[in-house]
Each structure stands twice: as structure tokens, then as C-alpha cells.
Design a protein around this motif. Structure first.
Motif, mmCIF file in Angstrom:
data_model
loop_
_atom_site.group_PDB
_atom_site.id
_atom_site.type_symbol
_atom_site.label_atom_id
_atom_site.label_comp_id
_atom_site.label_asym_id
_atom_site.label_seq_id
_atom_site.Cartn_x
_atom_site.Cartn_y
_atom_site.Cartn_z
ATOM 1 N N UNK A 47 0.804 -1.216 0.000
ATOM 2 C CA UNK A 47 0.000 0.000 0.000
ATOM 3 C C UNK A 47 0.851 1.288 0.000
ATOM 4 N N UNK A 48 1.833 1.349 0.870
ATOM 5 C CA UNK A 48 2.612 2.603 0.863
ATOM 6 C C UNK A 48 3.290 2.877 -0.477
ATOM 7 N N UNK A 49 3.782 1.815 -1.101
ATOM 8 C CA UNK A 49 4.432 1.991 -2.407
ATOM 9 C C UNK A 49 3.441 2.559 -3.401
ATOM 10 N N UNK A 50 2.265 1.969 -3.372
ATOM 11 C CA UNK A 50 1.229 2.379 -4.297
ATOM 12 C C UNK A 50 0.893 3.852 -4.091
ATOM 13 N N UNK A 51 0.668 4.210 -2.834
ATOM 14 C CA UNK A 51 0.316 5.599 -2.558
ATOM 15 C C UNK A 51 1.390 6.523 -3.084
ATOM 16 N N UNK A 52 2.607 6.111 -2.896
ATOM 17 C CA UNK A 52 3.729 6.913 -3.382
ATOM 18 C C UNK A 52 3.606 7.206 -4.865
#
Ligand code: SF4
Lengths: 306, 504
Positions: A47-52
Motif C-alpha cells: 500500500x505505501x508503495x502504491x500511494x507513493x
């Protein structure tokens, strides 16, 4: 320098693989994609990667965000369209081309003028217009205050322009660097002292004194003296200042990374600098005659009366 | 020739030999090699006085002479570095005292003072002197042994002599094998005929071999350097390496011949105080060999491996350290960082400097240009191939020329020496009255004491110096001590820098 930029390009490439997949997905869904769609199609993404990535796309205008029925959708927006801006005249195209060539290092207004052969007022107008259309942007460069460079709007400025972690609004945070440098040095010397205490022969002591940038990075992060996140590469450049101050040495380990260790000098401080004359700022003007001379010298008197 | 050096040389000549010698010496310093009549013309001193001065200078080996083309006139040359050695005398004396004891120390002291002497005479002289000082256990044979050890250890050396005296300008020679051959001293003759003269060795003169002392000083610097960088054991290891080096290497070569490690190992095993070095011997060898300074390198694997010492390289690195320290003290730590960065990169532009040294652009620029102005850095301008106009048409690279910087610092050392000397002189003149008074009081009290004066009388004499005067005297005393110490320390720096130049 070579090493730190390498690390950075590597990181960029890694991300772009992910970006590509996401782009593909968005391009094939003209109606837009939702978070659920993404999760379904690209399940192996955190998720964090995606948000990035999404944040980045939103910021540089690759994605558009819209909402239908309480649900968020991302829609792909073709950046190539941006270049063919409505009403773009020849001058704008020429200037755009020049700025595009400059890449993420940007280009100075003077250089644009030389290359485009436009006069200043014309050029200013063109730049203004491109800027308002969010096609280009002006970035303040750290290498010279008040100097602005232009680059394409969606480019991330090169670290030579922004200065990286050490700059806050174009100001080099000298004290911050000094503190970090001191802490890195402290870490290395303590490591050395500890190994001396443990004993076991000079070889063992030496080998135990080596630290990698990762070790130091961990130590600095735990200290919590920095409120911006520092990368290992950042620590690596701080460690290099410790090496430059002759308080540590750096060797290349078998795996190609650097190892650091505190060191001693060979010589005690030389006799010359124990005298006032050895460090005197006006030594060049000091002679037998004149106001500056050894007999009346106040530096000397102070030193003698110490 | 360096102006600063000239001033120091004049000062030393003036202090030790008086104004006449100083004038002749200074003239020779300024105008180089010259015959007598030129000296006469320019100094305007009477010929006998000049001759006298030259004789003194030649005697102390500060001036040498050589015949001109047709062998009729002697040309005189001053050796300024030899004059500087006068400052180092206390160090030489101390070295001998440590190595050979008090009696050898006195022998050396006397020879330094007279410049050269025959063995018999110096032995007799020292004998008398020590006896007068109530050192009753001194014997002639012991003194002779001391003298001989100084000769065999090459601290003393035979003075060249005149072989054929039919020439207008004598040429002095000495055979190599005679340099370190012990003199024939007949103890019987000395003890039966202490007033006599005309001893067996009456034409064999000895002088101090400064080179030998410098070799010791160099070795000591090396050993201390390794002690400081690693620890005492590493220092001991290097000491032994140097000792074994002399068996097969000329003392002043750039790189020693390979020294077998087994020899060193044997020596370490035999010495009880090197237990720690013994048990970690291989580790120490490894650590020193792998050190980035690379001063001691493995040269062969045969019979346990052998090692070479890179002496020239060592003094280059030491010179770097000194220069770096000077930058650090003269400017600040940031400047020192920049300096070392330029050193490591060889050639570097200013953008890279601020980036890698992590110093704000403005400060970095300021410091770089300060270093440039004071000649620690040099600049090289490189034109860009494309001939544009504007600020980017060329870029500047900074670099360092170590030899230049060393020479510059050497100059600064001379200046410092001169300043120390003139300051000392100045303080003496300013306080002349009180210093003289103290001296007078001291002489009186000594002579009264020898006449058997009572304590009370002596105290009365002492009271002639008032408490405030005493205070001033103490202050002067402290000042002089400080100046003397720092003078010796500056000389240490000079030695190190000169060592670097010697090896170039
Ligand atoms: S005497 Fe004073 S002014 Fe002259 S060089 Fe020394 S410290 Fe500087």
C-alpha cells in the motif's frame, strides 16, 4: 559523488517498473480505475508503495482524480498532449525544446536567450506563458543564490539543483551537517575504543572497529537528531567529511561497499603552530620595521604571558 | 636564497661569533661564493679582520673554500644550513647523553664547542674538567672507550687533512677507510705527560658527524609515528625493522632492501619486554602491512616473508600531515577539509569542493580563495572547447604543489625563528638593568660564600633584590624558557620539512 548518484538512479528504475504497470492499467481503462481495480490487477504491491506512485502521478499530472458514487477513480491523462498546448506558437516551441534538452538539471535564463536568439522581453513573455500553463517550472538553484533554472514541469530537479537533504529553501544547513559529522565521528571512535577494550590482538581490534554506512545510518536514525529522513547515501557523504577531516579512513570491502574506521595521525601537532607566528594572519606583513614587528607584537606578548 | 633564512643566519652568527664574523658571513650569504678581495671590497673591513673571521667560519665548517680556475685564489662559500645546526646542539648533546651516558655527553659538548679536536687532547681536557667538578670516579681509559664508541658508531668523524702543501690553496682530503677508524690513543702517554701535547695522534682531528645524528632523529620520528598511529608494540616493531635495515641498506636510500621477517621475530622473542608484541607478532605485521599508509610493504614470500620500508614515502606523508595541521591551525577545520579534499582528488573544481566537503557555497568559496591567496592551493584554468562567451567559457581546477607548500612553510619557520630570536633579544635589552643587577648580586654572593660568609650575610645580599624585582625576574625567566623551548620545537618542524626535501 559517483556512488550516491548511482544509488539514486537505481531507485528510480525500481520504481518505474511499478509505474509502468500502473500506467498500462490506467491506459487500458479509459473510464478510470479505482483502488479496488488496482488491488485486483496488481496484487503484489504494498500500500505505501502504491500511494507513493499515485501521489507522484497526481502531482505531475499523469493521473487525474475524480469521484463517482463515493468512489475515487484515477484517470490517465496523456502528457504528450500537454506539449501541443493550445495556442503554442513557434517561439514557445523553440523555448520548450531548449528547456526539454536541459533535463532535470534545468537551464539558466541567459542560456535560453543565447540558444533561442529571442530578446529578453519576448523570452520573458514566453516563459511566463509556459509557466502558467504548467508546462515548465522555475526552480531556485542552490549553486548560486537568486539564480533560477527552468525545467519541464513534471521533472524532479536534480540534487545538484536542490542540494538534497542538506538544503532548506536553498540554504545549506551547515550546522546540521556539522552535528551529523561529529556524531558519525563519535560513533566510529567509540566503536574503536570498545574493540580496544575487548582486546584480542591488533588484527581483531582493527576488524572490529570497521563500520558500514548502514551501521552508522542506524545509529544516527536512533539518535533522532534529524527531522528529515536521511538515506544511507546521505550518511555516506557525511562519513566522507569525517574522512576528509583525517579522523577516519575508508576502505573498500570485498563486496564493493565502503568500510569506515577511526584513525590516529602519525605526527603530533608540529612545533611551528605552537608559536603565534606559525598561525599569524599578518605574518606576511610582519618585518623589522613598521607597525607589525616581533618586538611590539601583541600576539606574541599575550602568548608569552600565558 | 631565502631572505628569512639570511636573517636567521646573521642572527646566529652575531650571537655566537660577534659582529665581524656576522658581517663576513652575511656578505657571503647574500653574494654567494666569493674570494677574499671581493669580501674586502664590499664589506670595507680591514683585510686582517676578514681573514680572522673567515678563519673562524672555516674552523666551524660553516664556510668551505675551493681554488679558482688557476689555483691561485680561494673562493669562499657559506653553508647556511650548517649555521642553522647551531640551534640543534642541545638536541645532539641530549641524544648522546641518553645513548652513551654523561661522559660521552661532555666529550661531544667539548667537540661541538671547538668544532674539531684530537682524541688525546679532548680526552685529557674532559678528564680535567670532570675531576674539577668532583666526579672522582672518572678514568682516562673509560673516557677513551667512550670516545672510541662515538667514533665507531660514526657520531664522530675524521676531519679532512691537507696532503700536499705546495699549492696556494690547500685541498683537504680524507680516505673513506680513515673516517671511522679509531685513533691511536696511548693512555700511558696521557697519564704520564698530561701537559705535553705532541701525542701519537697529534694530527688526527675529529669533528661531529651531523648526518649520523640526523639519521637517528629520522628513525626516532618514524618509530614515534608508528607508536602514535598504532601503539607502542607497532613502534617497537618498526624500531627493530630499522635496526635490521642498516645491516643491508645505505642509511639514506629511498626504500630499504628487503628485511627478512624471521630475523625480527627472533629479536622479539629474545626481548623480555616485548611479550605482547611476541604473542601477536603476525597480527601486528599484518595490520601495519595492510594499513593504507603503505609505508611498510611485503616484498617477498621466501623464508617467512621479507619487508621493505619506504622512507621517502614516509616523509612525504609526514610532510602532508604537517601542512594539513598548519592549514588547520592557521585557518580552521573547514579549510583543512577543503585542503585534504584537493589533495585526495589531485585536481578539483570549486563546485565539487563545496559538494563533497559539505560546506556552504559562500564559505567554501571564501576559504578556497584564502588558501589560494596564501599559496596553499594552486589554480589551473582550463578553457572549454566550445568558445562561448560569458562566465562559463573556462573553468578553474584547484590543486596542490606539495613541494612549494613545504618550501613556503620552511620559510615561515625561518621567519618564526627570527622573530623568536629578536623578541628574546628585545626582552633582554628592555630588562637589561635588572638582569645585570641580578648577575652582580649572584657573583657577590658566590664570592662571599667561598670566603665563608654567614647565612645572615648571604641573606642580606640576596635582599638587595626587592620582591617586585624578584617577580619581574621570575617572569623574564619563564619567558626565556618558553622562547627557548619553542625555538627547539620549531626546529623540529624544520627538520621534518627538510627531510621531505632531502628525499625529493
Ligand atoms: S611577530 Fe607577531 S605579527 Fe609578526 S608574525 Fe609573529 S605573531 Fe605575527
Amino acid at each position: 559523488m559517483g556512488d550516491s548518484s548511482e544509488v539514486k538512479t537505481e531507485a528510480v528504475e525500481e520504481v518505474s517498473a511499478l509505474e509502468l504497470r500502473l500506467l498500462e492499467l490506467a491506459k487500458s481503462n479509459v473510464e478510470g480505475i479505482s483502488n479496488d481495480d488496482i488491488k485486483e490487477q496488481i496484487p503484489d504491491i504494498s500500500l505505501p508503495e502504491l500511494t507513493n506512485v499515485i501521489n507522484k502521478f497526481l502531482k505531475n499530472g499523469t493521473f487525474e482524480l475524480f469521484k463517482t458514487k463515493d468512489k475515487l477513480y484515477y484517470k490517465y491523462k496523456d502528457p504528450s498532449k500537454k506539449t501541443a498546448v493550445k495556442g503554442a506558437d513557434n517561439e514557445e516551441k523553440v523555448v520548450y525544446k531548449i528547456i526539454e534538452e536541459a533535463g532535470n538539471k534545468g537551464i539558466w535564463i541567459r542560456d535560453i536567450r543565447f540558444k533561442s536568439n529571442l530578446n529578453m522581453t519576448q523570452l520573458n513573455k514566453v516563459l511566463k506563458s509556459l509557466e502558467t500553463k504548467k508546462i515548465i517550472k522555475a526552480v531556485k538553484s542552490v549553486s548560486a543564490s537568486k539564480k533560477k533554472v527552468y525545467m519541464l514541469y513534471d521533472l524532479e530537479p536534480d540534487s545538484t539543483v536542490t542540494g538534497g537533504a542538506w538544503y532548506q529553501d536553498q540554504d545549506f544547513e551547515s550546522e546540521f551537517v556539522d552535528v551529523l559529522s561529529q556524531q558519525c565521528q563519535r560513533y566510529l571512535s567509540e566503536k574503536w575504543e570498545e574493540s580496544v577494550k575487548k582486546g584480542g590482538g591488533p588484527l581483531l581490534i582493527r576488524n572490529r572497529s570497521y563500520a558500514t554506512a548502514n551501521d552508522v545510518h542506524k545509529f544516527i536514525s536512533e539518535l533522532g537528531i534529524s527531522n528529515v529522513p536521511l538515506t544511507v547515501a546521505d550518511i555516506e557523504s557525511i562519513l566522507y567529511t569525517v574522512v576528509l577531516d583525517n579522523n577516519a579512513e575508508r576502505i573498500v570491502a570485498t563486496n564493493g561497499s565502503y568500510l569506515y574506521k577511526a584513525v590516529n595521525r602519525f605526527l603530533p601537532s608540529p612545533g611551528l603552530v605552537k608559536t603565534t607566528c606559525g598561525i599569524c594572519p599578518v605574518a606576511n606583513r610582519c618585518g623589522d620595521m613598521g607597525l607589525i614587528n616581533a618586538k611590539a607584537c601583541t600576539y606574541f606578548t599575550e602568548w608569552l604571558n600565558q | 636564497m631565502s631572505v628569512q633564512l639570511g636573517k636567521v643566519v646573521s642572527f646566529i652568527l652575531l650571537e655566537r661569533f660577534g659582529p665581524l664574523v656576522e658581517r663576513v658571513g652575511t656578505y657571503l650569504f647574500e653574494y654567494g661564493t666569493n674570494p677574499l678581495f671581493c669580501i674586502k671590497k664590499f664589506t670595507d673591513l680591514p683585510i686582517p679582520k676578514i681573514k680572522e673571521s673567515l678563519a673562524i667560519l672555516v674552523k666551524y665548517q660553516l664556510v668551505t673554500f675551493a681554488p679558482n680556475k688557476n689555483d691561485s685564489v680561494a673562493n669562499y662559500t657559506l653553508h647556511p644550513n650548517k649555521v642553522l645546526l647551531h640551534l640543534r646542539y642541545p638536541k645532539y648533546i641530549n641524544m648522546i647523553k641518553k645513548k652513551f651516558g654523561d661522559e660521552a655527553e661532555v666529550i661531544l659538548e667539548e667537540i661541538l664547542q671547538k668544532s674539531y679536536w684530537t682524541a688525546s687532547e679532548v680526552i685529557l681536557h674532559v678528564y680535567e674538567k670532570l675531576k674539577k667538578d668532583n666526579k672522582s670516579n672518572v678514568t682516562l681509559p673509560a673516557l677513551r672507550d667512550n670516545f672510541v664508541s662515538l667514533v665507531t658508531a660514526k657520531y664522530l668523524i675524521r676531519v679532512p687533512y691537507n696532503e700536499a702543501d705546495d699549492k696556494a690553496v690547500p685541498s683537504l682530503v680524507v680516505q673513506d677507510h680513515e673516517l671511522h677508524m679509531a685513533p691511536p690513543v696511548d693512555i700511558m702517554e696521557l697519564s704520564t705527560n698530561p701537559q705535553g701535547g705532541n701525542y701519537k695522534d697529534k694530527d688526527i682531528y675529529w669533528t661531529v658527524n651531523f648526518d649520523r645524528f640526523h639519521q637517528d632523529m629520522r628513525d626516532k620520528i618514524l618509530v614515534n609515528a608508528f607508536t602514535q598511529k598504532f601503539d607502542e608494540n607497532a613502534g617497537e616493531l618498526v624500531k627493530l625493522l630499522l635496526r635490521q635495515m642498516y645491516i643491508r641498506t645505505e642509511p639514506w636510500t629511498d626504500v630499504s632492501n628487503p628485511i627478512p621477517l624471521l630475523e625480527i621475530k627472533d629479536l622479539v622473542r629474545k626481548q623480555a619486554n616485548l611479550k605482547l608484541l611476541n604473542s601477536f607478532f603476525d597480527q601486528y605485521v599484518n595490520v601495519i602491512e595492510q594499513d593504507s599508509s603503505n609505508l611498510i610493504r611485503k616484498s617477498g614470500e621466501a623464508s617467512g616473508g621479507s619487508f621493505q620500508i619506504f622512507l621517502k614515502e614516509a616523509f612525504t606523508q609526514f610532510a602532508w600531515e604537517i601542512v594539513e595541521q598548519c592549514v588547520l591551525e592557521k585557518f580552521d577545520s573547514k579549510a583543512a577539509r577543503i585542503f585534504r579534499l584537493v589533495k585526495l582528488k589531485k585536481y578539483i573544481d570549486s563546485d565539487l569542493i563545496q559538494q563533497q566537503a559539505m560546506i556552504p557555497a559562500k564559505e567554501a568559496k571564501k576559504l578556497t580563495f584564502q588558501l589560494l591567496e596564501e599559496n596553499f592551493l594552486q589554480i589551473q584554468e582550463i578553457k572549454k572547447a566550445s568558445t562561448g562567451t560569458g562566465p562559463h567559457k573556462s573553468f578553474m581546477l584547484f590543486h596542490i604543489n606539495l613541494e612549494n607548500v613545504v618550501r613556503m612553510l620552511l620559510e615561515l619557520c625561518y621567519k618564526t625563528l627570527y622573530n623568536i630570536m629578536s623578541r628574546r633579544n628585545h626582552e633582554r635589552t628592555v630588562n637589561k638593568r635588572i638582569i645585570d643587577k641580578k648577575q652582580r648580586v649572584d657573583t657577590i654572593s658566590i664570592s662571599m660564600r667561598s670566603q665563608g660568609a654567614t647565612e645572615e650575610q648571604l641573606a642580606d645580599i640576596e635582599d638587595m633584590i626587592t620582591p617586585p624585582e624578584k617577580e619581574i625576574l621570575e617572569k623574564i625567566d619563564k619567558m626565556m624558557k618558553r622562547l627557548n623551548t619553542v625555538e627547539l620545537e620549531v626546529d623540529d618542524t624544520i627538520f621534518l620539512l627538510q627531510m621531505y626535501l632531502v628525499y625529493q
